[in-house]
Structures are given as C-alpha cells and as structure tokens.
Design a protein around this motif. Structure first.
Motif, PDB file in Angstrom:
ATOM      1  N   VAL A  44     -34.395  42.206  29.299  1.00 25.86           N
ATOM      2  CA  VAL A  44     -34.456  42.662  27.907  1.00 25.86           C
ATOM      3  C   VAL A  44     -35.865  42.410  27.381  1.00 25.86           C
ATOM      4  O   VAL A  44     -36.354  41.268  27.405  1.00 25.86           O
ATOM      5  CB  VAL A  44     -33.412  41.937  27.037  1.00 25.86           C
ATOM      6  CG1 VAL A  44     -33.557  42.334  25.573  1.00 25.86           C
ATOM      7  CG2 VAL A  44     -32.005  42.263  27.531  1.00 25.86           C
ATOM      8  N   ASP A  45     -36.515  43.442  26.902  1.00 20.38           N
ATOM      9  CA  ASP A  45     -37.924  43.353  26.506  1.00 20.38           C
ATOM     10  C   ASP A  45     -38.048  42.881  25.054  1.00 20.38           C
ATOM     11  O   ASP A  45     -38.521  43.610  24.174  1.00 20.38           O
ATOM     12  CB  ASP A  45     -38.591  44.714  26.697  1.00 20.38           C
ATOM     13  CG  ASP A  45     -40.103  44.650  26.522  1.00 20.38           C
ATOM     14  OD1 ASP A  45     -40.653  43.533  26.584  1.00 20.38           O
ATOM     15  OD2 ASP A  45     -40.732  45.712  26.328  1.00 20.38           O
ATOM     16  N   LEU A  46     -37.603  41.646  24.815  1.00 22.72           N
ATOM     17  CA  LEU A  46     -37.693  41.031  23.493  1.00 22.72           C
ATOM     18  C   LEU A  46     -38.099  39.569  23.656  1.00 22.72           C
ATOM     19  O   LEU A  46     -37.733  38.934  24.658  1.00 22.72           O
ATOM     20  CB  LEU A  46     -36.335  41.095  22.775  1.00 22.72           C
ATOM     21  CG  LEU A  46     -35.891  42.441  22.211  1.00 22.72           C
ATOM     22  CD1 LEU A  46     -34.444  42.361  21.754  1.00 22.72           C
ATOM     23  CD2 LEU A  46     -36.787  42.870  21.058  1.00 22.72           C
ATOM     24  N   ARG A 535     -35.841  48.886  24.628  1.00 22.58           N
ATOM     25  CA  ARG A 535     -36.093  47.512  25.069  1.00 22.58           C
ATOM     26  C   ARG A 535     -34.924  46.942  25.875  1.00 22.58           C
ATOM     27  O   ARG A 535     -35.075  45.932  26.567  1.00 22.58           O
ATOM     28  CB  ARG A 535     -36.400  46.634  23.856  1.00 22.58           C
ATOM     29  CG  ARG A 535     -37.702  47.015  23.144  1.00 22.58           C
ATOM     30  CD  ARG A 535     -37.874  46.258  21.847  1.00 22.58           C
ATOM     31  NE  ARG A 535     -36.813  46.590  20.886  1.00 22.58           N
ATOM     32  CZ  ARG A 535     -36.760  46.100  19.643  1.00 22.58           C
ATOM     33  NH1 ARG A 535     -37.690  45.267  19.222  1.00 22.58           N
ATOM     34  NH2 ARG A 535     -35.778  46.444  18.833  1.00 22.58           N
ATOM     35  N   PHE A 536     -33.772  47.584  25.796  1.00 21.33           N
ATOM     36  CA  PHE A 536     -32.612  47.186  26.592  1.00 21.33           C
ATOM     37  C   PHE A 536     -32.428  48.092  27.818  1.00 21.33           C
ATOM     38  O   PHE A 536     -31.420  47.985  28.514  1.00 21.33           O
ATOM     39  CB  PHE A 536     -31.347  47.217  25.734  1.00 21.33           C
ATOM     40  CG  PHE A 536     -31.258  46.111  24.735  1.00 21.33           C
ATOM     41  CD1 PHE A 536     -30.568  44.947  25.017  1.00 21.33           C
ATOM     42  CD2 PHE A 536     -31.883  46.214  23.501  1.00 21.33           C
ATOM     43  CE1 PHE A 536     -30.485  43.911  24.093  1.00 21.33           C
ATOM     44  CE2 PHE A 536     -31.815  45.194  22.568  1.00 21.33           C
ATOM     45  CZ  PHE A 536     -31.122  44.033  22.869  1.00 21.33           C
ATOM     46  N   GLY A 537     -33.384  48.967  28.064  1.00 18.55           N
ATOM     47  CA  GLY A 537     -33.224  49.979  29.101  1.00 18.55           C
ATOM     48  C   GLY A 537     -33.054  49.442  30.498  1.00 18.55           C
ATOM     49  O   GLY A 537     -32.386  50.071  31.332  1.00 18.55           O
ATOM     50  N   ARG A 538     -33.640  48.294  30.808  1.00 15.40           N
ATOM     51  CA  ARG A 538     -33.503  47.734  32.158  1.00 15.40           C
ATOM     52  C   ARG A 538     -32.269  46.849  32.303  1.00 15.40           C
ATOM     53  O   ARG A 538     -31.980  46.359  33.396  1.00 15.40           O
ATOM     54  CB  ARG A 538     -34.748  46.937  32.537  1.00 15.40           C
ATOM     55  CG  ARG A 538     -35.986  47.808  32.711  1.00 15.40           C
ATOM     56  CD  ARG A 538     -37.162  47.040  33.290  1.00 15.40           C
ATOM     57  NE  ARG A 538     -37.575  45.944  32.432  1.00 15.40           N
ATOM     58  CZ  ARG A 538     -37.642  44.664  32.802  1.00 15.40           C
ATOM     59  NH1 ARG A 538     -37.277  44.307  34.019  1.00 15.40           N
ATOM     60  NH2 ARG A 538     -38.053  43.747  31.961  1.00 15.40           N
ATOM     61  N   ALA A 539     -31.537  46.642  31.202  1.00 13.08           N
ATOM     62  CA  ALA A 539     -30.338  45.808  31.246  1.00 13.08           C
ATOM     63  C   ALA A 539     -29.056  46.614  31.126  1.00 13.08           C
ATOM     64  O   ALA A 539     -27.987  46.122  31.475  1.00 13.08           O
ATOM     65  CB  ALA A 539     -30.385  44.763  30.125  1.00 13.08           C
ATOM     66  N   LEU A 540     -29.158  47.850  30.632  1.00 11.17           N
ATOM     67  CA  LEU A 540     -27.984  48.674  30.380  1.00 11.17           C
ATOM     68  C   LEU A 540     -28.071  49.993  31.132  1.00 11.17           C
ATOM     69  O   LEU A 540     -29.151  50.570  31.291  1.00 11.17           O
ATOM     70  CB  LEU A 540     -27.839  48.964  28.883  1.00 11.17           C
ATOM     71  CG  LEU A 540     -27.644  47.763  27.945  1.00 11.17           C
ATOM     72  CD1 LEU A 540     -27.635  48.235  26.493  1.00 11.17           C
ATOM     73  CD2 LEU A 540     -26.358  47.020  28.281  1.00 11.17           C
ATOM     74  N   GLY A 541     -26.916  50.478  31.580  1.00 11.81           N
ATOM     75  CA  GLY A 541     -26.800  51.814  32.136  1.00 11.81           C
ATOM     76  C   GLY A 541     -25.967  52.674  31.205  1.00 11.81           C
ATOM     77  O   GLY A 541     -25.395  52.194  30.225  1.00 11.81           O
TER      78      GLY A 541
END
Length: 555
Positions: A44-46, A535-541
């Motif tokens: 998550v990019d935060l 920012r959640f793109g790598r954690a969610l599909g």
C-alpha cells in the motif's frame, strides 16, 4: 523465526509477538532458517506507521463505525494481531515448501494487508455493479432490568418470534427487528426497534435467560472486563495413529501447490480458512448441498453469485452432495481419498453423527489432516450456545476491550473473530501438514472462534477519534494534536481545530498540516473509493468485485 529489522523494536511489535507465540505451539520444530518481515504498509503506497493509521486507511474504522454512523477505531491492535497470524502462516508455509523441495526462506507480509483481508467481504459488497443500499446506523443495546448487558443469537426466524413473544414484546417491533438482526453479520449495523430494547429492560436477566432456553435462543451476558483467554491455544493438534502416508508431491511456485483440501463449511469462519489455503496454492474442493449453498443468492450480487460469498469462495471447485444420505457420505469418502485436508465448521457432534469424523475419514485416507473450526471448542462442554462472532466477543471479554475508555462493553458488528477464527484454523492446518511431513502421521486440528479471540491482545490504546472535515475524516497522531492546534487554529485549542477542519476538504487540511510538518491519515469512508485508489493497486485485484491479493511474498 528470524525477524527482519522492519519488524523489530516498537515497529509492528504486536504482530511479531503474535507470530512468535503461535509458532511456539510447535515447540519441536525449528524456524530459525526462515526470515519473516512484517511492516505496516506493505504494497500500500501510503506512509502508515502504526495500528490506528492502518485501521483508518484500510477500512476497519469505516466498517466498525457503521453501527454508530461515523468511523471509529478499535481500541485493540486487531490489524496487527491479524498480521501476526498471517506471518506465522507464511513461516509455516515456507517450511512446508522446503520439506517438499521448494527453497523458500523469506516471507513478507504487512499489517495493511491483514486489514484489507479483514474487510474483504464488505469490500466485495461495496464494489459490485449492483452495490447494496447502506443500512441505517444502529447497534443492539440490550440490558436487563437488573443491569446485565447481554447478547442474543438465533439463526431461525421462528425462534426469534417465540423468544420476543414470550417476553410480551410488541409484535410489529419483533417483525421489524428480524431483518436488521439477521443481516448484521453482513452490514455491520443493526438498527433494532426501540421497543425491543425497552422489553429487555423490563425483565430480569434470569427471566430473559430462561425464556431463551425455552425458545431455542442463545443468550450470554457481555463481560464487563476485557479478560483474555490466554490459556486457550489458538489451535490444537492431535496426532492420529500411524498409517501409510503417501509421499507428498513437489510443489510448483506456491508452497501448497499439488495439495488438495476438501471443505464443507458455511458462513465466514470455515470459508476463510479454505480461502487462505487456496491463496497458498492448494486446490480447494467445496462440498455444497444439492442446489448449491443458499448464501450464493444473497445480494448484492456480483454477476450470478453473492459478492460476499464470492469474496471467500471464488476459485474453489464445487461438488454438490447431500450429506444426509448414504450416497452423499460415500461421496465425501471418495473425495477425501485423494485429498490431504478435510475442513469443516459443523455444529458440535455432527461429524460423529454423520460418520465423518477424523477416525472415520482416516480409513479412506491415512495421513489425512482433519480440521474442525468450531465456535467454542471446549469452553461450554457438550451443550454450548450458538458459536457465533458476537456471542464470542461478548463472552471472551473482547467486547469490553474494543471500545473507548468509559464506554459500555459492546461487541463490534464487524466480524472480528470470524476472520481471525478462519485464519487460526488455516494456521493449524499448516502446522498439521508440516507435522505430517516430519512424522508421517495425519492429525486432527481443533480451533474455534473462542480460541481466536484469545489471539487479540487486550491492551487498549487511547486516542482521539478522527476529525471531521467538509468531505470526510482525518486521523491525527495523538502526539500531534497540540502542534496541529498551533498550525490550524492558534490559541483556539482542540475545539478550534475541529471547527477549522469541519469547514475545509480533507486534502486541504492535510496540505496545511503537511506544511507544518504534521502527518495526518485520510480515513476511508467509502470502500468503493478505496478500491479505485491507485495507492492500493498492488494490494487489491478486481474482477466482478474488488478483492485483496494474497498477503504474503515468498522468496
């Protein structure tokens, strides 16, 4: 288990402690050769740096707060404890992989990924093309005339009707109350008619409990002290007698690839366990009754399947069997003959009644891991109350720990123990699979919602709630309030900060604080917007709904 620097010291300390405590349930198995990294944000990019920030950003505050109509933090380290269970699962999975010939020595997970997994059903329901209408805020506040706060549970509308009718409740209120009560597991809110709470307040707790017993409803008092069932292990393994155990196949890219899990589960706890094992690479075969699981048709729908059901059961192969028939039970034996794990969360005694307990199925598959995810384990003996999330929160003391100081103890209507219960069940399965590789013995694995409640530390955090802004909410770190007051409302104090924030958009307040060197986390107030946030793109599909990706990275 070697913990990397990102999880040492005060950073992610709770997650690390939970992981170590759960792995200690296998005292004779060394884990020193596995490096485990736990951080706050993961993919998550935060800039998330503590439990409260994770709860704010990843939707836990939003879901937990639905019942009161505003984002509300859990006063315990729920996301961190969940991450600790995920970390222990990852370490066990890596150890299984090495025993099967796949060199994995490092696993990484995060508290943010744990939080997203915890809200996955709510996330799925919010992100379909046919999202549900928000349910009105409300939380049962049932208290007897002699001051006993209590929780009730029934899965049967007729029992609900009989219970309230014996107590002379208003019939119209009884009818109106059933739907929000029944749906509270899905919506995290329950606006019961005031007349039902008034009826409860006119009866002693003994009278209420006697009525519950007579009408088939479960009632338990809400413990007013946090407590901690620490003497109850998260899971327990009982080795089965020696027998011929077939050699395990070599895995592919994932630790459990090539292994087969057969599950007969319902609702949340059992499906979560199977879901986790599937994410680790196992093929999961789901047994459903003829015509399919009724939960498949409950809105909101994602295509032709319930979004909530899909969140925990997508990717599983389905076989329909009538377990009440001899043919259906033979079908279970046939499935298990080619499987490694059988998983169920049936009512107490049902496995024995059906002839499908651990010893029965071991005759068809020596070396089988037989896992039972129960509600109470041994807590109430052979005749327990219904083993559901909110009763477990009430009895375990968790309900008394999650609220702010001075608040009356009430369970969260977010399914806290259901999720952790599924995770500890899956962890017990992993431990038994590893034990089978080392000893050539199958095992019975017992876990429960009650044992899962004991995984969550009871140390309470005190913090101010989120600040309302013109278009959302912001979370300030506790030590930043004085500095924020000086930057946003000099001389006005906390009340001035609240007034200033209420008049400005979230982004504008964040920028003002950033200029003053203060970090504030935007609180998720819309799961659909969270799923669309890059920012959640790598954690969610995303498919028919949004879903958390597997929460481990192996190398």
């Amino acid at each position: 288990m070697t913990l990397s620097p990102t999880s040492s010291g005060s950073r992610c300390a709770v997650a690390s402690e939970v992981a170590a405590r759960n792995l200690a349930l296998l005292p004779d198995v060394p884990f020193d050769e596995t490096e485990c990294e736990i951080d706050w944000a993961g993919p998550v990019d935060l800039p998330l740096g503590d439990e409260t920030a994770v709860q704010a950003a990843c939707g836990i505050m939003h879901v937990h707060g639905r019942a009161v109509g505003r984002p509300t933090p859990l006063a315990v380290d729920y996301a961190s404890a969940t991450a600790g269970v995920l970390a222990a699962q990852g370490v066990l999975a890596a150890r299984i992989a090495r025993a099967r010939g796949l060199e994995l020595r490092r696993v990484r997970t995060s508290v943010s990924q744990a939080a997203l997994l915890a809200v996955s059903q709510y996330l799925a329901a919010a992100t379909t093309d046919d999202p549900e209408e928000p349910a009105p805020a409300g939380k049962p506040d049932l208290c007897s005339s002699d001051g006993v706060r209590f929780e009730i549970e029934t899965l049967d509308a007729l029992d609900w009707l009989r219970f309230w009718s014996v107590l002379d409740a208003d019939p119209a209120a009884v009818r109106r109350g059933w739907r929000p009560f029944q749906q509270r597991f899905a919506t995290a809110t329950c606006a019961l008619p005031a007349a039902l709470q008034e009826t409860a307040a006119s009866r002693t707790f003994i009278a209420i409990a006697e009525t519950a017993t007579a009408t088939g409803v479960s009632v338990l008092p809400v413990r007013d002290r946090p407590g901690h069932p620490a003497d109850v292990p998260a899971w327990h393994i009982t080795s089965m007698p020696e027998g011929e155990v077939r050699p395990s196949t070599r895995p592919g890219a994932l630790p459990l690839e090539g292994l087969v899990v057969v599950e007969s589960t319902r609702r949340v706890q059992g499906p979560v366990a199977g879901h986790v094992l599937r994410l680790l690479g196992a093929e999961v075969v789901r047994i459903e009754p003829p015509g399919g699981d009724p939960m498949r048709g409950i809105p909101p729908m994602a295509g032709d399947c319930s979004a909530r059901f899909s969140a925990l059961n997508a990717g599983k192969r389905v076989v329909e069997l009538d377990l009440k028939s001899a043919a259906g039970r033979r079908g279970v034996h046939e499935l298990v003959a080619d499987a490694d794990v059988f998983l169920h969360n049936w009512a107490p005694g049902k496995a024995e009644q059906l002839g499908l307990d651990a010893c029965d199925l071991a005759r068809s598959r020596p070396g089988l891991v037989h896992a039972w995810a129960s509600g109470w384990g041994a807590e109430f003996g052979e005749d327990p109350p219904l083993g559901t999330d909110f009763l477990v929160q009430a009895h375990s003391g968790l309900a008394a720990a999650i609220g702010p100081d001075g608040a009356a103890p009430r369970p969260s209507l977010m399914t806290l123990t259901d999720v952790v219960g599924g995770l500890v069940c899956a962890q017990g399965v992993l431990a038994a699979l590893l034990n089978r590789l080392l000893t050539r013995r199958g095992a019975r694995v017992d876990s429960s919602l009650f044992s899962a409640a004991g995984v969550i530390p009871r140390a309470r955090r005190t913090s101010r709630g989120p600040l309302r802004t013109a278009d959302g909410c912001l979370l300030l770190e506790a030590e930043s309030w004085a500095q924020a007051a000086a930057a946003l409302a000099p001389g006005a104090g906390p009340e001035g900060v609240e007034a200033r924030c209420a008049d400005e958009p979230t982004a504008a307040v964040q920028e003002s604080l950033r200029t003053a060197g203060i970090h504030a986390t935007a609180v998720c107030t819309d799961l659909r917007a969270l799923a669309a946030d890059p920012r959640f793109g790598r954690a969610l599909g995303s498919a028919a709904h949004a879903f958390p990706l597997a929460p481990w990275e192996f190398s």
